[in-house]
Design a protein around this motif. Structure first.
Motif, PDB file in Angstrom:
ATOM      1  N   ALA A  57       0.829  -1.199   0.000  1.00  0.00           N
ATOM      2  CA  ALA A  57       0.000   0.000   0.000  1.00  0.00           C
ATOM      3  C   ALA A  57       0.862   1.248   0.000  1.00  0.00           C
ATOM      4  CB  ALA A  57      -0.939   0.001   1.213  1.00  0.00           C
ATOM      5  N   ASN A  58       0.263   2.362  -0.346  1.00  0.00           N
ATOM      6  CA  ASN A  58       0.915   3.667  -0.314  1.00  0.00           C
ATOM      7  C   ASN A  58       0.609   4.322   1.025  1.00  0.00           C
ATOM      8  OD1 ASN A  58       1.766   6.319  -0.663  1.00  0.00           O
ATOM      9  ND2 ASN A  58       1.166   6.375  -2.828  1.00  0.00           N
ATOM     10  N   ARG A  59       1.638   4.533   1.852  1.00  0.00           N
ATOM     11  CA  ARG A  59       1.405   5.058   3.203  1.00  0.00           C
ATOM     12  C   ARG A  59       0.895   6.490   3.206  1.00  0.00           C
ATOM     13  NH1 ARG A  59       5.127   5.551   7.020  1.00  0.00           N
ATOM     14  NH2 ARG A  59       4.134   4.477   8.763  1.00  0.00           N
ATOM     15  N   THR A  60       0.964   7.183   2.064  1.00  0.00           N
ATOM     16  CA  THR A  60       0.436   8.548   2.017  1.00  0.00           C
ATOM     17  C   THR A  60      -1.062   8.569   1.738  1.00  0.00           C
ATOM     18  OG1 THR A  60       0.847   8.815  -0.376  1.00  0.00           O
ATOM     19  CG2 THR A  60       2.659   9.345   1.139  1.00  0.00           C
ATOM     20  N   GLN A  61      -1.635   7.404   1.490  1.00  0.00           N
ATOM     21  CA  GLN A  61      -3.064   7.292   1.219  1.00  0.00           C
ATOM     22  C   GLN A  61      -3.723   6.451   2.308  1.00  0.00           C
ATOM     23  OE1 GLN A  61      -4.397   8.950  -1.376  1.00  0.00           O
ATOM     24  NE2 GLN A  61      -2.346   9.665  -1.968  1.00  0.00           N
ATOM     25  N   PRO A  62      -5.037   6.641   2.532  1.00  0.00           N
ATOM     26  CA  PRO A  62      -5.739   5.803   3.528  1.00  0.00           C
ATOM     27  C   PRO A  62      -5.576   4.334   3.175  1.00  0.00           C
ATOM     28  CG  PRO A  62      -7.110   7.631   2.814  1.00  0.00           C
ATOM     29  CD  PRO A  62      -5.924   7.615   1.904  1.00  0.00           C
ATOM     30  N   PRO A  63      -5.371   3.457   4.172  1.00  0.00           N
ATOM     31  CA  PRO A  63      -5.389   3.713   5.619  1.00  0.00           C
ATOM     32  C   PRO A  63      -4.053   4.157   6.196  1.00  0.00           C
ATOM     33  CG  PRO A  63      -5.160   1.380   5.238  1.00  0.00           C
ATOM     34  CD  PRO A  63      -5.261   2.009   3.877  1.00  0.00           C
ATOM     35  N   GLY A  64      -3.117   4.601   5.374  1.00  0.00           N
ATOM     36  CA  GLY A  64      -1.852   5.105   5.878  1.00  0.00           C
ATOM     37  C   GLY A  64      -0.910   4.037   6.367  1.00  0.00           C
ATOM     38  N   THR A  65      -0.955   2.845   5.778  1.00  0.00           N
ATOM     39  CA  THR A  65      -0.096   1.734   6.180  1.00  0.00           C
ATOM     40  C   THR A  65       0.676   1.220   4.974  1.00  0.00           C
ATOM     41  OG1 THR A  65      -1.875   0.133   5.808  1.00  0.00           O
ATOM     42  CG2 THR A  65      -1.649   1.030   8.034  1.00  0.00           C
ATOM     43  N   ALA A  66       1.739   0.449   5.253  1.00  0.00           N
ATOM     44  CA  ALA A  66       2.585  -0.081   4.184  1.00  0.00           C
ATOM     45  C   ALA A  66       1.985  -1.313   3.511  1.00  0.00           C
ATOM     46  CB  ALA A  66       3.966  -0.424   4.735  1.00  0.00           C
ATOM     47  N   SER A  67       1.026  -1.957   4.190  1.00  0.00           N
ATOM     48  CA  SER A  67       0.378  -3.146   3.648  1.00  0.00           C
ATOM     49  C   SER A  67      -1.093  -3.140   4.035  1.00  0.00           C
ATOM     50  CB  SER A  67       1.035  -4.431   4.176  1.00  0.00           C
ATOM     51  OG  SER A  67       2.405  -4.473   3.878  1.00  0.00           O
ATOM     52  N   GLN A  68      -1.856  -3.960   3.340  1.00  0.00           N
ATOM     53  CA  GLN A  68      -3.253  -4.161   3.703  1.00  0.00           C
ATOM     54  C   GLN A  68      -3.555  -5.659   3.725  1.00  0.00           C
ATOM     55  OE1 GLN A  68      -6.362  -1.509   2.180  1.00  0.00           O
ATOM     56  NE2 GLN A  68      -4.776  -0.358   1.098  1.00  0.00           N
ATOM     57  N   LEU A  69      -4.268  -6.074   4.751  1.00  0.00           N
ATOM     58  CA  LEU A  69      -4.721  -7.448   4.880  1.00  0.00           C
ATOM     59  C   LEU A  69      -6.139  -7.517   4.325  1.00  0.00           C
ATOM     60  CD1 LEU A  69      -4.429 -10.356   5.941  1.00  0.00           C
ATOM     61  CD2 LEU A  69      -5.190  -9.522   8.175  1.00  0.00           C
ATOM     62  N   VAL A  70      -6.298  -8.238   3.223  1.00  0.00           N
ATOM     63  CA  VAL A  70      -7.559  -8.248   2.486  1.00  0.00           C
ATOM     64  C   VAL A  70      -8.196  -9.624   2.588  1.00  0.00           C
ATOM     65  CG1 VAL A  70      -8.662  -7.796   0.262  1.00  0.00           C
ATOM     66  CG2 VAL A  70      -6.561  -6.580   0.882  1.00  0.00           C
ATOM     67  N   ARG A  71      -9.445  -9.674   3.044  1.00  0.00           N
ATOM     68  CA  ARG A  71     -10.198 -10.924   3.047  1.00  0.00           C
ATOM     69  C   ARG A  71     -11.013 -11.004   1.764  1.00  0.00           C
ATOM     70  NH1 ARG A  71      -8.625  -9.199   8.441  1.00  0.00           N
ATOM     71  NH2 ARG A  71      -8.299 -11.116   9.623  1.00  0.00           N
ATOM     72  N   LEU A  72     -10.997 -12.193   1.129  1.00  0.00           N
ATOM     73  CA  LEU A  72     -11.612 -12.366  -0.176  1.00  0.00           C
ATOM     74  C   LEU A  72     -12.674 -13.448  -0.160  1.00  0.00           C
ATOM     75  CD1 LEU A  72      -8.346 -12.352  -2.328  1.00  0.00           C
ATOM     76  CD2 LEU A  72      -9.882 -10.430  -1.905  1.00  0.00           C
ATOM     77  N   ASN A  73     -13.682 -13.260  -0.990  1.00  0.00           N
ATOM     78  CA  ASN A  73     -14.697 -14.289  -1.212  1.00  0.00           C
ATOM     79  C   ASN A  73     -14.155 -15.251  -2.264  1.00  0.00           C
ATOM     80  OD1 ASN A  73     -16.882 -15.871  -1.894  1.00  0.00           O
ATOM     81  ND2 ASN A  73     -18.338 -14.183  -1.926  1.00  0.00           N
ATOM     82  N   PRO A  74     -13.910 -16.523  -1.912  1.00  0.00           N
ATOM     83  CA  PRO A  74     -13.316 -17.451  -2.877  1.00  0.00           C
ATOM     84  C   PRO A  74     -14.227 -17.769  -4.053  1.00  0.00           C
ATOM     85  CG  PRO A  74     -13.982 -18.613  -0.887  1.00  0.00           C
ATOM     86  CD  PRO A  74     -14.136 -17.162  -0.599  1.00  0.00           C
TER      87      PRO A  74
END
Length: 445
Positions: free
Chosen positions: A58-75
């Protein structure tokens, strides 16, 4: 967080040249790609209960302001169920027990990226939801995570790499913290390190130092065995696994590369040891002899994954004398079966990732128009996959994923949902700087 760095040749191949070589024009039965939050794809996992989670950069200058995002997916189709910010760089993810996940990576320093002050942080949560409570692991300044694995019993292990040491941490079933169980002091020539767990909690550590690949096993009761030398290795990409019988399996791709050039062939090696026995003789799976600038075998180069009780899958980037190709071979009780070329002749292709299910199903992802490391001049890399059904002895033919409109410069991620048996491909469209996911119906015999 800064974007991934690409070689000049890769950028030029994507930005300045039009596609001239294509394997296929359409991409059924894979679904149209679904966008994911973030700017790039990371690893993905599926819990035993069928909850799929992926990490995206992720881009830390954009929401949520973190280096990564944990994404849950519908299989079922890849739809995003939830997204949680995780402020870790170079993050890894693993499943353990029946429905839990572990996340580990490097903390972000005052510079806004990974720096000399960064430390390894790790946390766990339910695969169905929640935010991992990250804790800093002691003694990990300037270390980074190289592998994170879990087993169905509930153990989690991770390895880290620093300048002159390699560390191994273990979170035992029923505990809430990672404890350091091994410190390996290494020379300046040391490279990769990885770990594997057996279902009963045995731990296998594999690392490269002084141009040798080494291994050490920790028994289920916590006793470490001797260090074993497995074979030569230079700048190796390491893979390790343990099946349900306690067999240890190790594969690696080795090739000296200096500033994007190599004067040595890439060598794919494999070695195994049955439970209670020493390692046998190293087997050379393939030697890739082309040695031009940008034509070394880029990571991952080799993938190793356990399928059923004593079966596994080995996949790698090879060379047919004129083009880079992708091959795979089944492993049965440690023995290498008949190899199969998955990419078509006449097209350069490199391995992307492998995923397997516990009934023998498998998917191998690969990218076309890549000559080892960089795109072939005048072409753009695209994503393909080959799928193997549970009762099949080999893979089906290449299937396009995403179509010619998607330029895939970075390795993709493969995962199979153990409940629906659907293969999933997570990858990044370079032109849009957008992570995507595509889903395929289960393969049938």
């Amino acid at each position: 967080m800064s974007l991934p760095r690409f070689s000049f040749a890769a950028l030029a191949g994507a930005a300045l040249f039009a596609l001239t070589t294509s394997v296929a024009a359409a991409d059924p039965p894979w679904s149209p790609p679904t966008p994911l939050p973030g700017v790039g794809n990371g690893p993905a996992v599926a819990s035993a209960r069928g909850h799929v989670a992926a990490l995206t950069t992720a881009n830390r200058t954009q929401p949520p302001g973190t280096a990564s995002q944990l994404v849950r997916l519908n299989p079922a189709g890849g739809a995003v169920l939830s997204s949680t910010g995780v402020d870790l760089g170079a993050a890894s993810i693993a499943t353990y027990a029946t429905d839990a996940i572990a996340v580990a990576g490097s903390s972000i320093g005052p510079s806004g990226t990974i720096d000399d002050q960064s430390r390894v942080r790790a946390g766990t949560t339910s695969a169905a939801g929640g935010t991992p409570a990250l804790r800093t692991l002691s003694g990990t300044q300037s270390q980074n995570v190289t592998a994170l694995v879990g087993n169905t019993r509930g153990d989690v292990a991770l390895s880290t790499r620093g300048l002159r040491s390699r560390l191994v941490f273990l979170r035992r079933k029923g505990t809430s913290t990672f404890s350091r169980v091994l410190t390996i002091n290494v020379s300046s020539t040391a490279r990769d390190v990885t770990v594997a767990l057996s279902p009963d909690g045995q731990l296998l550590v594999v690392w490269e130092d002084r141009h040798e690949v080494l291994a050490r096993r920790r028994g289920a009761h916590g006793t470490w065995g001797a260090v074993h030398t497995l074979g030569p290795g230079i700048q190796s990409n390491l893979q390790a696994a343990m099946d349900q019988t306690g067999r240890m399996l190790v594969a690696w791709k080795s090739q000296r590369v200096n500033e994007g050039e190599s004067s040595a062939a890439a060598v794919v090696s494999y070695i195994t040891a049955a439970s209670g026995h020493g390692f046998g003789t190293r087997r050379t799976i393939e030697t890739v002899g082309t040695t031009r600038a940008g034509r070394f075998v880029g990571a991952p180069g080799v993938r190793l994954s356990v399928t059923t009780r004593d079966q596994a899958l080995l996949a790698w980037t090879g060379f047919d004398g004129a083009h880079f190709v992708v091959r795979a071979a089944p492993l049965s009780q440690g023995h290498v079966g008949a190899r199969q070329q998955l990419s078509p002749g006449g097209v350069d292709a490199v391995l992307g990732d492998v995923a397997t299910a516990n009934d023998g199903r498998a998917v191998v992802l690969w990218r076309s128009n890549v000559a080892g490391a960089d795109p072939v001049t005048g072409t753009q890399p695209h994503l393909f996959g080959n799928v193997r059904a549970a009762a099949a002895t080999g893979f089906g033919g290449p299937e396009a994923i995403g179509g010619d409109a998607r330029v895939v410069l970075n390795p993709p991620t493969a995962v199979i949902d153990p409940q629906t048996r659907r293969p999933m491909a997570v990858f990044t469209d370079f032109a849009a700087t957008q992570p995507l996911v595509a889903v395929r119906p289960p393969a049938v015999p």
